[in-house]
Design a protein around this motif. Structure first.
Motif, PDB file in Angstrom:
ATOM      1  N   LYS A   1      -8.837   3.852   0.656  1.00 22.09           N
ATOM      2  CA  LYS A   1      -9.499   4.760   1.612  1.00 22.09           C
ATOM      3  C   LYS A   1      -9.302   6.344   1.163  1.00 22.09           C
ATOM      4  O   LYS A   1      -8.035   6.614   0.876  1.00 22.09           O
ATOM      5  CB  LYS A   1      -9.204   4.568   3.023  1.00 22.09           C
ATOM      6  CG  LYS A   1      -9.514   2.932   3.313  1.00 22.09           C
ATOM      7  CD  LYS A   1      -9.094   2.803   4.962  1.00 22.09           C
ATOM      8  CE  LYS A   1      -9.332   1.470   5.290  1.00 22.09           C
ATOM      9  NZ  LYS A   1      -8.795   0.398   4.716  1.00 22.09           N
ATOM     10  N   THR A   2      -9.924   7.339   1.551  1.00 17.76           N
ATOM     11  CA  THR A   2      -9.704   8.544   1.562  1.00 17.76           C
ATOM     12  C   THR A   2      -9.816   9.142   2.957  1.00 17.76           C
ATOM     13  O   THR A   2     -10.654   8.798   3.740  1.00 17.76           O
ATOM     14  CB  THR A   2     -10.734   9.427   0.773  1.00 17.76           C
ATOM     15  OG1 THR A   2     -10.804   9.085  -0.523  1.00 17.76           O
ATOM     16  CG2 THR A   2     -10.645  10.877   0.979  1.00 17.76           C
ATOM     17  N   LEU A   3      -8.672   9.874   3.311  1.00 15.38           N
ATOM     18  CA  LEU A   3      -8.578  10.223   4.898  1.00 15.38           C
ATOM     19  C   LEU A   3      -8.947  11.759   4.879  1.00 15.38           C
ATOM     20  O   LEU A   3      -8.090  12.619   4.333  1.00 15.38           O
ATOM     21  CB  LEU A   3      -7.112  10.065   5.273  1.00 15.38           C
ATOM     22  CG  LEU A   3      -6.471   8.700   5.024  1.00 15.38           C
ATOM     23  CD1 LEU A   3      -5.456   8.504   5.638  1.00 15.38           C
ATOM     24  CD2 LEU A   3      -7.740   7.491   5.614  1.00 15.38           C
TER      25      LEU A   3
ATOM     26  N   ASN B   1      -6.971  18.728   0.257  1.00 15.36           N
ATOM     27  CA  ASN B   1      -7.069  18.574   1.732  1.00 15.36           C
ATOM     28  C   ASN B   1      -7.187  17.129   2.063  1.00 15.36           C
ATOM     29  O   ASN B   1      -7.534  16.994   3.297  1.00 15.36           O
ATOM     30  CB  ASN B   1      -8.349  19.212   2.147  1.00 15.36           C
ATOM     31  CG  ASN B   1      -8.327  20.923   1.864  1.00 15.36           C
ATOM     32  OD1 ASN B   1      -7.260  21.157   1.169  1.00 15.36           O
ATOM     33  ND2 ASN B   1      -9.253  21.546   2.148  1.00 15.36           N
ATOM     34  N   THR B   2      -7.034  16.056   1.246  1.00 11.03           N
ATOM     35  CA  THR B   2      -7.159  14.864   1.681  1.00 11.03           C
ATOM     36  C   THR B   2      -5.765  14.058   1.496  1.00 11.03           C
ATOM     37  O   THR B   2      -5.007  14.297   0.906  1.00 11.03           O
ATOM     38  CB  THR B   2      -8.099  13.920   0.962  1.00 11.03           C
ATOM     39  OG1 THR B   2      -7.837  13.735  -0.494  1.00 11.03           O
ATOM     40  CG2 THR B   2      -9.510  14.775   0.878  1.00 11.03           C
ATOM     41  N   LEU B   3      -5.988  12.655   1.975  1.00 10.15           N
ATOM     42  CA  LEU B   3      -5.203  11.901   1.696  1.00 10.15           C
ATOM     43  C   LEU B   3      -5.562  10.590   1.338  1.00 10.15           C
ATOM     44  O   LEU B   3      -6.828  10.495   1.469  1.00 10.15           O
ATOM     45  CB  LEU B   3      -4.189  11.445   3.129  1.00 10.15           C
ATOM     46  CG  LEU B   3      -3.349  12.386   3.524  1.00 10.15           C
ATOM     47  CD1 LEU B   3      -4.278  12.920   5.182  1.00 10.15           C
ATOM     48  CD2 LEU B   3      -1.944  12.145   4.031  1.00 10.15           C
ATOM     49  N   LYS B   4      -4.821   9.627   0.547  1.00  5.66           N
ATOM     50  CA  LYS B   4      -5.499   8.573  -0.096  1.00  5.66           C
ATOM     51  C   LYS B   4      -4.493   7.388   0.334  1.00  5.66           C
ATOM     52  O   LYS B   4      -3.487   7.313  -0.004  1.00  5.66           O
ATOM     53  CB  LYS B   4      -6.067   8.792  -1.499  1.00  5.66           C
ATOM     54  CG  LYS B   4      -7.206   9.610  -1.795  1.00  5.66           C
ATOM     55  CD  LYS B   4      -7.546   9.989  -3.216  1.00  5.66           C
ATOM     56  CE  LYS B   4      -8.522  10.579  -3.265  1.00  5.66           C
ATOM     57  NZ  LYS B   4      -9.881  10.141  -2.986  1.00  5.66           N
ATOM     58  N   ILE B   5      -5.233   6.287   0.525  1.00  5.92           N
ATOM     59  CA  ILE B   5      -4.175   4.888   0.850  1.00  5.92           C
ATOM     60  C   ILE B   5      -4.667   4.061  -0.623  1.00  5.92           C
ATOM     61  O   ILE B   5      -5.875   4.084  -0.915  1.00  5.92           O
ATOM     62  CB  ILE B   5      -4.881   4.244   2.046  1.00  5.92           C
ATOM     63  CG1 ILE B   5      -4.609   5.122   3.275  1.00  5.92           C
ATOM     64  CG2 ILE B   5      -4.034   2.736   2.077  1.00  5.92           C
ATOM     65  CD1 ILE B   5      -4.964   4.298   4.334  1.00  5.92           C
TER      66      ILE B   5
ATOM     67  N   THR C   1       0.871  -1.130   0.098  1.00  3.63           N
ATOM     68  CA  THR C   1       0.034  -0.191  -0.025  1.00  3.63           C
ATOM     69  C   THR C   1       0.755   1.222  -0.008  1.00  3.63           C
ATOM     70  O   THR C   1       2.013   1.197   0.322  1.00  3.63           O
ATOM     71  CB  THR C   1      -0.814   0.084   1.285  1.00  3.63           C
ATOM     72  OG1 THR C   1      -0.212  -0.005   2.420  1.00  3.63           O
ATOM     73  CG2 THR C   1      -1.816  -0.978   1.226  1.00  3.63           C
ATOM     74  N   ALA C   2       0.259   2.412  -0.420  1.00  8.70           N
ATOM     75  CA  ALA C   2       0.943   3.679  -0.531  1.00  8.70           C
ATOM     76  C   ALA C   2      -0.134   4.513   0.006  1.00  8.70           C
ATOM     77  O   ALA C   2      -1.412   4.477  -0.267  1.00  8.70           O
ATOM     78  CB  ALA C   2       1.535   3.841  -1.887  1.00  8.70           C
TER      79      ALA C   2
END
Length: 547
Positions: A210-212, A196-200, A188-189
């Protein structure tokens, strides 16, 4: 809080041993920091524009920086010297990552490309083209076979590092992707974006897992903990956040920076993190509690030496800012600042009664201080060059200094008068230790030897030969019968002080900078240039081996 840069701090990397960190700044420099004390160790100069990124090689011996001057530079982390300049990009270099084997590095640039470099020769191996806008970040998988890049074109790309071919494009962000980190397992990365988000991401399929969400402004950086279970993000909202990578839930928010946070790195043990900010500071955090850790701040230069008082309640530090500081060990607060030296203070020793301390300086003098009031009692003059070390006799009545003028001097601590000058070394005397009975002293020198001295007469008793390079440190055993020396020749040697003969030796992988005996007289501790601390035990005085 680590202060010293005169402009934005854009990036930070932590050495493999966790003991040092390197920051990059808009002030065109990089700085190497001691992560335990928060003190500045070195400043790396050479770039002609802002420094955007820094990566440290797996062995910790070199680092690579990226800059707005279109180049990368390889640095020697021990000396702070520039080893190579990598040229090839036609615009600012925004990021750099070093392969796990340390043999190659990949840079990302505003020219929309990435370049794979041979770190030994500094030559360009491959250019990776495919992004339609500037490439902002790059991460290399643990196996070194693939790399992931992030771009202002709102995508990430997975590359085959051997062939230079593009394997996958990861789409989903609605804004520029500013950072990417690969989990330890490589499956995973995590990406950080201007949206404004992070994504896995699943690196095998290229699908979004996922979106953080939680940051209120662009997310500038992300780092994954060594166990892969948590990640830390940095944001333009002035905060950092810890995330559970399995559930995607937010666990903690770190507040304290007064401006945008550019970068974050996690120590190898996962317990602390260091952030870099546009507020010109770095902060060290406890990742478990989310609290900003206590640090001793106040020196405006590198801290070169420290001594602990006999009662353990206070410590005294010496700095190249020309001052010493007395600290309360329980609260971490600064009690007093001792001023008077006209150049950097290289060493400090505290008397057995704890009432006085003696400092050694590059201004060629020593000073005796009252530790309760912080006032200067005496100045000891006589050396013709900088004073590198000082030791106080067990009875506290005399002290011995070591100098770059190739001599040692014995001083009367009550009157401040010079009693004797010890001559014989042919180069800088770097260290001195006094035997527990106070009758003999041992010096270490850049002339590759140690010498045993009679402290009453000032005469040389023996010269200890065997080291093939600079002897940096020496310590006497509690019984006064043996001593241990640490040298740039990567060895520790144990000496019989009665005969002057070498009785044991230990070879390491790097130069040894310091050594000490434990109170039991058989346990030895030594520190080397790779930042490692070795614990060794004398067994039968015939061999020296790891405990």
């Amino acid at each position: 809080t680590l202060t010293g840069h005169s402009s934005y701090v854009t990036a930070v990397a932590i050495a493999p041993d966790g003991l040092t960190a390197i920051s990059a700044s808009y002030d065109h420099t990089l700085k190497i920091w001691d992560t335990e004390t928060g003190s500045e160790l070195k400043t790396l100069t050479g770039h002609s524009s802002y420094v955007t990124a820094v990566a440290i090689a797996p062995d910790g011996l070199t680092a690579i920086s990226a800059s707005g001057d279109n180049t990368l530079k390889i640095w020697d982390t021990e000396t702070g010297s520039e080893l190579k300049t990598l040229t090839g990009h036609s615009n600012s270099v925004l990021a750099v990552a070093i392969a796990p084997d340390g043999k190659t590095a990949i840079s990302a640039s505003r020219d929309n490309t990435l370049i794979i470099w041979d770190t030994e020769t500094g030559s360009e191996l491959k250019t990776l083209m495919g992004h339609s806008s500037q490439v902002t970040a790059v991460a290399i998988a643990a196996d070194g076979k693939t790399a992931i890049s992030a771009s202002d074109d709102n995508t990430l790309k997975i590359w085959d590092t051997e062939t230079g071919s593009e394997l996958k494009t990861l789409t989903g962000h609605s804004g520029a992707v500013l950072a990417v980190a690969i989990a330890p397992g490589g499956k995973t990365a995590i990406s950080a974006s201007r949206d404004n988000t992070l994504k896995i991401w699943d690196t095998e399929t290229g699908s979004e897992l996922k979106t953080l969400t939680g940051h209120s402004f662009l997310v500038t950086a992300v780092a994954i903990a060594p166990d892969g279970k948590t990640a830390i993000s940095a944001s333009g909202d002035k905060t950092l956040k810890i995330w559970d990578t399995e559930t995607g839930s937010e666990q903690k928010t770190f507040t304290g920076h007064s401006d945008l946070v550019w970068a974050v790195a996690i120590t190898p043990d996962g317990k602390t993190a260091i952030s870099a900010s546009r507020d010109k500071t770095l902060k060290i955090w406890d990742t478990e509690t989310g609290s900003e850790l206590k640090t001793l701040t106040g020196h405006s230069g590198a801290v070169l030496a420290v001594a602990i008082a006999p009662d353990g309640k206070t410590v005294i530090s010496a700095s190249d800012d020309k001052t010493l500081k007395i600290w309360d060990t329980e609260t971490g607060s600064e009690l007093k600042t001792l001023t008077g030296h006209s150049n950097w203070v290289s060493a400090v020793a505290i008397a057995p009664d704890g009432l006085t301390a003696i400092s050694a300086s590059d201004d060629k003098t020593l000073k005796i201080w009252d530790t309760e009031t912080g006032s200067e009692l005496k100045t000891l003059t006589g050396h013709s060059n900088w004073v590198s070390a000082v030791a106080i006799a067990p009875d506290g009545k005399t002290a011995i200094s070591a100098s770059d003028d190739k001599t040692l001097k014995i001083w009367d601590t009550e009157t401040g008068s010079e009693l004797k000058t010890l001559t014989g070394h042919s180069n800088w005397v770097s260290a001195v230790a006094i035997a527990p009975d106070g009758k003999t002293a041992i010096s270490a020198s850049r002339d590759n030897t140690l010498k045993i001295w009679d402290t009453e007469t000032g005469s040389e008793l023996k010269t200890l030969t065997g080291h093939s390079d600079w002897v940096r440190a020496v310590a006497s055993a509690p019984d006064g019968k043996t001593a241990i020396s640490a040298s740039y020749d990567k060895t520790l040697k144990v000496w019989d002080l009665l005969t002057g003969k070498e009785v044991a030796s230990f070879s390491g992988e790097a130069a040894f900078f310091g050594c000490a005996f434990a109170p039991d007289g058989v346990t030895v501790v030594a520190g080397d240039a790779l930042g490692r601390v070795h614990f060794l035990r004398l067994e039968g005085m015939g061999d020296l081996g790891d405990v």
